[in-house]
Design a protein around this motif. Structure first.
Motif, PDB file in Angstrom:
ATOM      1  N   VAL A 140       0.846  -1.205   0.000  1.00 44.99           N
ATOM      2  CA  VAL A 140       0.000   0.000   0.000  1.00 44.99           C
ATOM      3  C   VAL A 140       0.877   1.249   0.000  1.00 44.99           C
ATOM      4  CG1 VAL A 140      -1.621   1.366   1.393  1.00 44.99           C
ATOM      5  CG2 VAL A 140      -2.033  -1.067   1.029  1.00 44.99           C
ATOM      6  N   LEU A 141       1.885   1.265   0.860  1.00 41.67           N
ATOM      7  CA  LEU A 141       2.773   2.436   0.946  1.00 41.67           C
ATOM      8  C   LEU A 141       3.537   2.654  -0.353  1.00 41.67           C
ATOM      9  CD1 LEU A 141       4.160   1.950   4.565  1.00 41.67           C
ATOM     10  CD2 LEU A 141       2.441   3.607   3.800  1.00 41.67           C
ATOM     11  N   LEU A 142       4.010   1.572  -0.951  1.00 40.13           N
ATOM     12  CA  LEU A 142       4.728   1.695  -2.224  1.00 40.13           C
ATOM     13  C   LEU A 142       3.811   2.217  -3.322  1.00 40.13           C
ATOM     14  CD1 LEU A 142       6.912  -1.548  -2.176  1.00 40.13           C
ATOM     15  CD2 LEU A 142       7.684   0.816  -1.854  1.00 40.13           C
ATOM     16  N   ARG A 143       2.578   1.689  -3.363  1.00 37.94           N
ATOM     17  CA  ARG A 143       1.617   2.133  -4.380  1.00 37.94           C
ATOM     18  C   ARG A 143       1.275   3.608  -4.193  1.00 37.94           C
ATOM     19  NH1 ARG A 143      -2.386  -1.167  -3.312  1.00 37.94           N
ATOM     20  NH2 ARG A 143      -3.621   0.358  -2.194  1.00 37.94           N
ATOM     21  N   GLN A 144       1.036   4.019  -2.953  1.00 36.85           N
ATOM     22  CA  GLN A 144       0.679   5.413  -2.695  1.00 36.85           C
ATOM     23  C   GLN A 144       1.824   6.363  -3.024  1.00 36.85           C
ATOM     24  OE1 GLN A 144      -0.675   5.475   1.379  1.00 36.85           O
ATOM     25  NE2 GLN A 144      -2.797   5.212   0.750  1.00 36.85           N
ATOM     26  N   SER A 145       3.039   5.892  -2.856  1.00 35.04           N
ATOM     27  CA  SER A 145       4.193   6.746  -3.160  1.00 35.04           C
ATOM     28  C   SER A 145       4.568   6.692  -4.642  1.00 35.04           C
ATOM     29  CB  SER A 145       5.396   6.325  -2.320  1.00 35.04           C
ATOM     30  OG  SER A 145       5.964   5.123  -2.811  1.00 35.04           O
TER      31      SER A 145
ATOM     32  N   VAL B  64      11.435   3.782  -0.972  1.00 31.97           N
ATOM     33  CA  VAL B  64      12.315   2.618  -1.028  1.00 31.97           C
ATOM     34  C   VAL B  64      12.206   1.886   0.304  1.00 31.97           C
ATOM     35  CG1 VAL B  64      14.685   1.820  -1.299  1.00 31.97           C
ATOM     36  CG2 VAL B  64      13.883   3.816  -2.584  1.00 31.97           C
ATOM     37  N   LEU B  65      11.617   0.704   0.244  1.00 30.35           N
ATOM     38  CA  LEU B  65      11.474  -0.137   1.434  1.00 30.35           C
ATOM     39  C   LEU B  65      11.974  -1.537   1.108  1.00 30.35           C
ATOM     40  CD1 LEU B  65       7.894   0.749   2.759  1.00 30.35           C
ATOM     41  CD2 LEU B  65      10.075   1.314   3.820  1.00 30.35           C
ATOM     42  N   PRO B  66      12.808  -2.096   1.981  1.00 30.06           N
ATOM     43  CA  PRO B  66      13.266  -3.471   1.736  1.00 30.06           C
ATOM     44  C   PRO B  66      12.129  -4.462   1.942  1.00 30.06           C
ATOM     45  CG  PRO B  66      13.976  -2.719   3.900  1.00 30.06           C
ATOM     46  CD  PRO B  66      13.322  -1.542   3.224  1.00 30.06           C
ATOM     47  N   LYS B  67      12.361  -5.689   1.547  1.00 33.94           N
ATOM     48  CA  LYS B  67      11.384  -6.753   1.807  1.00 33.94           C
ATOM     49  C   LYS B  67      11.200  -6.865   3.323  1.00 33.94           C
ATOM     50  CE  LYS B  67      10.963  -8.469  -2.418  1.00 33.94           C
ATOM     51  NZ  LYS B  67       9.808  -8.222  -3.194  1.00 33.94           N
TER      52      LYS B  67
END
Length: 141
Positions: free
Chosen positions: A40-45, A50-53
């Motif tokens: 969700v955070l990646l999609r919104q941004s 950049v977030l690791p697994k």
């Protein structure tokens, strides 16, 4: 859900902590929620974040807290640098005005306006010309 539209960064971290506590003893659900929240955070941004697994909610919470601190420090540093740049520019403009007044007398409003809208390199160029200029217009040529 509040994860998609948190009030602020702290609220998001608090929500993740609450969910982690609520799902105590259910590691697979914690992992699933962590993966979903990260997505969700990646999609919104728009994939600028950049977030690791992530393997679980606790890890996600710690990672986000670190990132938020890093971003806050980076934004603070950029603001500080911009403030210093603006201060230097204003100082140079004031010094140029003082030099021009001392050398050529009172300045017209159009000259003051030109100085107030100039960038640092223009101000430096004009200040370098003050000592050699016979008339005010030569400073700005």
């Amino acid at each position: 859900m509040r994860f998609e539209h948190p009030i602020n960064d702290k609220a998001l971290i608090d929500l993740i902590g609450q969910l982690n506590d609520w799902l105590d003893g259910q590691p697979e659900l914690k992992r699933t929620f962590a993966i979903w929240i990260r997505a969700v955070l990646l999609r919104q941004s728009k994939n600028t974040l950049v977030l690791p697994k992530i393997n679980d909610l606790k890890e996600l919470k710690m990672t986000l807290a670190e990132r938020f601190d890093e971003w806050a420090k980076a934004h603070e540093q950029k603001g500080l640098e911009k403030g210093i740049e603006t201060g230097v520019e204003k100082g140079e403009a004031l010094l140029l005005q003082r030099l021009l007044v001392r050398r050529f007398g009172a300045l017209h409003s159009d000259v003051l306006a030109k100085i107030s809208t100039a960038n640092t390199s223009q101000l430096e160029r004009w200040a370098d010309r003050v000592l050699d200029a016979a008339i005010l217009d030569e400073v700005f040529d």
